[in-house]
Scaffold this motif. Structure first.
Motif, mmCIF file in Angstrom:
data_model
loop_
_atom_site.group_PDB
_atom_site.id
_atom_site.type_symbol
_atom_site.label_atom_id
_atom_site.label_comp_id
_atom_site.label_asym_id
_atom_site.label_seq_id
_atom_site.Cartn_x
_atom_site.Cartn_y
_atom_site.Cartn_z
ATOM 1 N N ALA A 233 0.841 -1.212 0.000
ATOM 2 C CA ALA A 233 0.000 0.000 0.000
ATOM 3 C C ALA A 233 0.868 1.251 0.000
ATOM 4 O O ALA A 233 0.570 2.233 -0.692
ATOM 5 C CB ALA A 233 -0.926 -0.008 1.219
ATOM 6 N N ASP B 144 2.238 7.228 -6.460
ATOM 7 C CA ASP B 144 1.225 8.188 -6.882
ATOM 8 C C ASP B 144 1.545 9.611 -6.438
ATOM 9 O O ASP B 144 0.911 10.553 -6.889
ATOM 10 C CB ASP B 144 -0.095 7.777 -6.223
ATOM 11 N N ASP B 145 2.493 9.744 -5.517
ATOM 12 C CA ASP B 145 2.757 11.027 -4.875
ATOM 13 C C ASP B 145 3.661 11.881 -5.761
ATOM 14 O O ASP B 145 4.766 11.471 -6.118
ATOM 15 C CB ASP B 145 3.411 10.771 -3.510
ATOM 16 N N ALA C 223 2.449 1.860 -3.452
ATOM 17 C CA ALA C 223 1.476 2.398 -4.404
ATOM 18 C C ALA C 223 1.209 3.874 -4.118
ATOM 19 O O ALA C 223 1.118 4.693 -5.040
ATOM 20 C CB ALA C 223 0.176 1.594 -4.329
ATOM 21 N N ALA C 224 1.092 4.218 -2.817
ATOM 22 C CA ALA C 224 0.787 5.607 -2.467
ATOM 23 C C ALA C 224 1.955 6.527 -2.838
ATOM 24 O O ALA C 224 1.751 7.624 -3.366
ATOM 25 C CB ALA C 224 0.482 5.711 -0.975
#
Lengths: 484, 474
Positions: free
Chosen positions: A244, A251-252, A247-248
């Motif tokens: 998780a 995306d950042d 993935a975060a």
């Protein structure tokens, strides 16, 4: 103006405060310009002895449930100095409470209720491990991300929490997550580092602190450090939070490179994480220190190379060390588990086995049951310093000092005198310190370094370099580092 | 790849804002960095409840079940639609009596419950005197059943007999119905255990005059939106349990024209107005029926930890929970803490009694105390005490009422929907406003105040909820 200091000892019956709060109160009182000495502590036998040593007479009937406050003013302090100090004490002990209409609002009793008041997006939970599940699950239901600082949480509860978080598009950092940085806020034990392009996924708290401090020393900042808990990469938990977090961070927008810091994970999980990393747009550097693998410093150097940034010479502050007679042993006394493991890997590959070397982690569960973490409460390690220094078989003491938010306010204040005392008794004892910190940390890295060096320790910003230096001393190489 | 929704609820993009529970230094470290942090006054849950707490919190059905249950409770739109005798609306047969609270037998009944049952026996003509009634009841001559088992509620003793007239409430949203008897006023009244001639005379008048006139007026008027009326009353200083003065006035205003327009003798109409004007609690029973209809809409949602009934029979305090069906969890009724009328004192008081805690169940009464500054003397005399009491209830509730609002709290919705898990975790018990009945049968009201449930009923309910959690794949 009086010419000599005056003393007041006050006992507050049944007024309980935790020891960490009282340590801070004592320090704040002692730092007042008109105060020479001050201590606020519960009236336990140990503390009564301490008051006695400071020359304060504590009433005989003050017991462990009573708060004892003793203040001695400085010579020449104005007459009102004592009253001012005790007024300040009341202020320091007061629990802050929000004042709303019609009286102060009582503090919330659950994390979810507190978040409803303030619109918070993250719950930081450090309640006892067996109690944390309900609080964390309720916080997830309330839409909060959760950082679980607590340890002693059953693994099936960890999995249930992480699955619940995944269903809600949230993350559980932990359990046993000591370090995170989110949007510039250091959570748990975290260093004051500059903002920058590196996102860190950490299954190791002090490992993450080492990485962010070295990056900071190289002039590179971090976007976020997402701790996932020491067990996240185990076969049972299977990297649920690490995936998780990857993935975060992918995306950042602020994150250009991701560093994954962990003790070596289970091979199947390592495969899973590497596979996930390959699918990201953001490059990922792995820092998984183990014998035969890169240490954390080398991993940081790889990250710098990937960013096209120069690798600096890592800060070091050597002090003259005595030649270590052959056959002596290394004793490592660590507060950081990953720092200990990294040092051990270096020692194992450089020194012959079974020579009485021992590296201890005072942050291990065995030492923290019913006690604060050694980064907050140094008592046990200080005792161990004296004990190992007194052992003639011990040739080199290797210690870590971890600075940052959440850690004790001035570790050198107690450690430097302990090291100086050890050196005074043992002229042949070498002392090496791995100091994990930044100039911006509240403890002041440079002040800590100066005090430790004054006490005779050679200090290194890189834990791997500190360990190699200790190994070198044992092999009879050098009496310090020539280039400073 | 970018989703429309920010990952991790915006954790990485929003300004950090933290709540912290546990070690104080960690919160202080955030404050040191000027990060907004709200500290939780966290306390450990009872050790013995931990396994059940973990099982229930880990039940994947719980969050949705609670959202659904409390959503149904708060979206209910109870309307007063009719007034009818219990024999008609509930099909109550002679010899059957409803009572407040969880199931009860005569042998365990308290003084006011016995007194009310004795009076009701005489009212129904099943006994010539209260003494005769007492002997008959002791022999088991009557059938006793909880109001709650019949979609009804009754204040204090809550005794309902076939000839008594009931307010009939219908939930427009979910279709349920609920009933409550007509309020007799204060002092020597049946619901407080009094059964003297003046009590029975008043009940006969209520059956002969008040009930039929109200029926005609309500039917002529058409359904009255009780939630709308209650919302107005909250803003006029009522909390709808110990203060119903504004709501009573609003109801009379609403029905006035239709009472007058009915084809009834003018003297009777005047009596009705005089009676209601002299009884500040007249609306309480309508509020209770509205609350019952709302709470019943939330029943029977598997996995839900929402309390759907709190009720006392003068001996036991009982709760029912959405996820455990019609099962009662009971413990000893507690002694209220309050103010006493005249020369009465705590020694004259009976333990907690009545179905009126249905108002707290639905987010009124003690939960809305901050709306009723006029009665703050029940909680220590100061307005901040009432505000603190209401604020504390937000800690144990699942939601804020979308319609019922508290002016003093900037029109925040009342705390609504007690969550069993929050009560056990925090140790905060629901705060219930209550009247106090005399312990001796025949005495009537001796005071009013506040009371809490016994903590054990929530632990027991939690254990039952835990036992009902389906075993997931290991």
């Amino acid at each position: 103006m009086s010419t000599t200091g005056t003393t007041r000892v006050e006992v507050r019956r049944g007024a309980y405060h935790d020891s960490v709060t009282l340590m801070r109160v004592s320090r704040s009182l002692a730092e007042r310009p008109d105060v020479a000495e001050a201590m606020a502590a519960m009236g336990t036998d140990l503390n009564r002895e301490m008051f006695g040593r400071m020359g304060f007479a504590v009433p005989a009937d003050a017991g462990p449930n009573d708060l004892v406050v003793a203040v001695r003013t400085a010579r020449g302090a104005p007459g009102r100095a004592l009253d001012d100090a005790f007024r300040a004490l009341d202020e320091l002990l007061r629990r802050p409470a929000e004042t709303g209409a019609f009286g102060a609002q009582e503090p919330a009793r659950t994390a979810a209720a507190a978040a409803r008041r303030t619109g918070a997006g993250l719950a930081l939970l450090s309640v006892p491990g067996p109690q944390v599940f309900a609080e964390a699950m309720d916080a997830l239901d309330a839409g909060l991300n959760v950082m679980v600082f607590s340890d002693n949480v059953p693994v099936e509860q960890e999995i249930a929490l992480k699955e619940a978080a995944a269903r809600r598009g949230l993350i559980v950092m932990g359990p046993d997550c000591g370090t995170a940085v989110v949007g510039g806020a250091g959570l748990g034990f975290a260093n004051a580092v500059r903002p920058g392009p590196v996102g860190v996924v950490a299954a190791s708290g002090t490992g993450a602190q080492q990485v962010m401090c070295l990056l900071d020393a190289a002039g590179v900042g971090v976007s976020h450090v997402l701790g996932v808990g020491g067990r996240d990469l185990s076969p049972q938990v299977s990297g649920r939070s690490a995936l998780a977090a990857l993935a975060a961070l992918d995306d950042d927008a602020a994150t250009e490179l991701i560093v994954v810091v962990s003790k070596p994970p289970a091979p199947r999980v390592a495969g899973l994480i590497r596979e996930a990393a390959r699918r990201l747009d953001t490059p990922v550097v792995f820092a998984l220190p183990a014998p035969g693998e890169d240490d954390l410093t080398a991993a940081v150097e790889r990250a710098l190379a990937a960013l096209g940034r120069p690798v600096p010479r890592w800060p070091r502050w050597p002090a003259p060390q005595p030649p270590v007679p052959p056959g002596r042993a290394l004793r490592g006394l660590f507060v950081g588990g990953t720092l200990r493991d990294e040092a051990e890997a270096i020692v194992r590959e450089s020194l012959p086995p079974a020579a009485g070397h021992a590296l201890l982690d005072f942050g291990d569960d065995a030492y923290t049951r019913g006690r604060a973490h050694p980064m907050i409460d140094p008592t046990l390690r200080l005792a161990a310093v004296a004990e190992h220094a007194a052992d003639p078989a011990c040739g080199v003491l290797l210690l870590d000092v971890v600075l940052g938010y959440g850690a004790e306010p001035d570790p050198a204040a107690a450690l430097a005198p302990a090291l100086a005392a050890a050196r005074a008794d043992r002229a042949d004892l070498a002392v090496v310190v791995s100091l994990c910190g930044t100039p911006g940390d509240p403890q002041g890295r440079d002040r800590q370094v100066a005090a430790l060096r004054e006490a005779g320790a050679s200090v290194f910003a890189s834990n791997a370099e500190a360990a190699r230096h200790a190994v070198g001393l044992l092999r009879g190489l050098g009496e310090g580092v020539p280039d400073e | 790849m970018s989703d429309a929704r920010p990952r991790l609820g915006g954790l990485l993009t929003r300004e950090p804002r933290v709540v912290a529970a546990g070690v104080g230094v960690l919160a202080e470290a955030l404050a040191q960095q000027a990060v907004p942090v709200e500290e939780v006054d966290w306390r450990p849950a009872p050790e013995e409840s931990l396994p059940a707490l973990n099982a229930v919190l880990g039940d994947p059905r719980r969050a949705d079940a609670n959202a659904r249950a409390v959503g149904r409770m708060l979206s209910a739109r109870p309307h007063l639609v009719d007034v009818r005798p219990a024999s008609e609306v509930l099909g109550l047969e002679p010899g059957v009596f409803l009572h407040a609270g969880p199931p009860l037998e005569w042998d365990r009944a308290s003084g006011p419950m016995r007194g009310a049952l004795m009076g009701a026996m005489v009212l129904e003509g099943l006994a010539g005197t209260p003494e005769e009634a007492e002997r008959a009841l002791a022999r088991g001559a009557a059938t006793l059943e909880p109001c709650h088992h019949h979609g009804a509620v009754g204040p204090m003793a809550g005794v309902v007999s076939p000839s008594m007239w009931m307010l009939v409430v219908q939930d427009d949203e979910h279709g349920g119905t609920a009933c409550c008897s007509l309020n007799e006023g204060l002092g020597k009244v049946l619901r407080y255990g009094a059964y003297g001639p003046e009590v029975l005379e008043r009940l006969r008048w209520m059956g002969a005059v008040l009930g039929p006139l109200l029926r005609d007026a309500v039917r002529r008027h058409g359904p009255i939106d009780l939630v709308g009326l209650i919302a107005q009353a909250l803003q006029m200083g009522d909390e709808l349990h110990n203060r119903n003065r504004a709501a009573t006035a609003l109801l009379v205003r609403e029905l006035g024209a239709d009472l007058v327009a009915a084809d009834a003798p003018r003297a009777h109409v005047a009596e009705v107005f005089r009676f209601v004007a002299g009884n500040d609690h007249f609306f309480l029973n309508a509020a209770m029926a509205a609350a019952k209809a709302a709470a019943d809409a939330a029943r029977g949602v598997p996995g839900s930890t929402l309390v759907v009934a709190m009720a006392r029979n003068g001996t036991d305090f009982g709760i029912q929970v959405s996820g455990t069906g019609d099962r009662w969890f009971t413990g000893p009724a507690q002694m209220p803490d309050g103010l006493y009328l005249g020369s009465y004192g705590p020694a004259d008081a009976n333990p907690d009694i009545g179905d009126s805690a249905i108002t707290e169940t639905a987010g009124m009464g003690g939960f809305a105390l901050a709306a009723a500054p006029a009665i703050v003397r029940f909680v220590g005399g100061q307005v901040p005490d009432a505000v603190a009491a209401t604020r504390r209830m937000y800690e144990i509730t699942l939601a804020e009422h979308p319609v019922l609002q508290i002016p003093l709290l900037s029109f925040r919705g009342t705390p609504a929907g007690v969550d069993v898990t929050r009560v056990v975790r925090t140790g905060i018990l629901p705060l219930i406003d209550t009247g106090i009945a005399g312990r001796e049968p025949g005495t009537g009201q001796v005071g009013a105040g506040l009371v809490a449930p016994p903590a054990g009923v929530f632990a027991d309910a939690l254990a039952a909820l835990a036992a009902a959690v389906p075993r997931g794949p290991a």
